[in-house]
Design an enzyme around this catalytic site. Structure first.
Site: not given
Ligand code: 5MM
Length: 335
Positions: A44, A134, A217
């Site tokens: 990772r 965030k 966002k």
């Molecule tokens: C990168 O993915 C973020 C983390 O998700 P999990 O907590 O479910 O693992 C997610 O919050 C992300 O920041 C947003 O949804 C935007 O990601 P996308 O892929 O939709 O641009």
């Protein structure tokens, strides 16, 4: 100008956007397993270190959202991850919610948790170098959802989170994500997203959050991924702009979209059109996860030692999105 407002302007200056690399271990494991790479802390870190040391970080990526594991890791050369990001003239950020859980009272929906002990965790992240944070609320569209309860309770949590983050001198990213999953129309997405965003600002104002020191966002306005009534990219851009113009107070300096499962090109194309037609004072940029990392991850999984090659793929996506954030992207640049 306030310290927080300055951080926002710096993150989003000159078409820069945000790299959302805050996948929790569960999500990252899924992403790595999908490309047949074992999900170990080392792997990772390896992939993320490649991205964070790419040259496009300097001119395209104003901020990186990290996950708790990553913000505490060191690179192969023993550099702390937040220091690596800062050395690339980008701001380190951190996801501080602890995930979306079943909402009591409406068990088919979700409420995002993480407020307990947040003030103390924020102090720790600030010391580790975080400049912004965030928190993501998630909403699904069906005939009866999102319910008033989910809209109200997620807005309340987003506002309490934001107030605590600003108290700790960091910028909160407020992420209310109306999911693309389902067969709903773009009109329904427009209506529900407007309702969700309006309620978020009602709560943010009630909690005395400085709107000049946040980044919103949101999702773009799209038809559901199972809908038969697909709309054009022009319509996506126009509906998204109309929705945000009507529901976001003008003090908010910046909006950075999530990609939400759109393909890389689709997300870039929509962002470009949003900026071409932008008739607001908001800076409109990106905070993409999948739409920035997908092709780089695919390439890396097949060429695990090829750091330069992986960075080339990532640099291209970052540059395309930074052009799109200025309305200067075109399809022929993709070859
Ligand atoms: C990168 O993915 C973020 C983390 O998700 P999990 O907590 O479910 O693992 C997610 O919050 C992300 O920041 C947003 O949804 C935007 O990601 P996308 O892929 O939709 O641009």
């Amino acid at each position: 100008m306030s310290e927080l407002h300055n951080i926002v302007l710096k993150i989003l200056e000159k078409g820069k956007g945000i790299l959302a690399a805050d996948e929790s271990t569960g999500t990252m494991t899924k992403r790595l397993n999908d490309v047949n790479v074992p999900s170990t802390p080392e792997n990772r870190l390896l992939f993320r270190e490649i991205l964070f040391s790419s040259s496009s970080m300097i001119d395209c990526i104003g901020g990186v959202i990290l996950y708790d594991e990553t913000i505490k890791q060191q690179t192969s050369k023993k550099i702390k991850i937040p220091e690596l990001i800062s050395s690339m003239k980008s701001a380190p950020g951190i996801k501080v919610d602890t995930g979306a859980k079943v909402l009591a009272g409406s068990p088919e929906e979700k409420i995002t948790e993480g407020l307990d002990g947040l003030r103390e965790r924020l102090k720790e992240y600030y010391k580790l170098g975080a400049k912004f944070t965030k928190w993501r609320g998630v909403y699904t569209i069906t005939k009866n959802f999102p319910s008033k309860l989910s809209i109200q309770s997620n807005a309340h949590a987003l506002a309490r989170y934001s107030a605590l983050v600003q108290e700790c001198r960091m910028v909160p990213i407020v992420e209310p994500e109306v999911l693309m999953d389902g067969d709903h129309s773009a009109k329904e997405c427009y209506e529900k997203t407007s309702e969700v965003i309006k309620k978020c600002f009602e709560e943010l104002i009630l909690h005395k959050v400085d709107l000049k020191g946040i980044i919103l966002k949101p999702n773009m306005i799209l038809a559901g991924n199972k809908s038969k009534n697909i709309i054009t990219n022009e319509e996506v851009a126009k509906l998204t702009l109309k929705c945000l113009k009507d529901s976001v107070p003008s003090e908010v300096p910046g909006i950075a979209f999530l990609s939400g499962g759109q393909s890389e090109i689709e997300a870039t194309e929509n962002l470009n059109l949003i900026n071409k037609y932008n008739n607001t004072d908001f800076k409109m940029s990106y905070s993409f996860g999948r739409a920035l990392q997908q092709s780089a991850l695919k390439f890396w999984s097949k060429n695990i030692k090829d750091i330069e090659g992986t960075q080339k793929v990532f640099n291209h996506r970052a540059r395309m999105n930074t052009l799109a954030a200025q309305g200067k992207w075109s399809k022929d640049l993709e070859v």
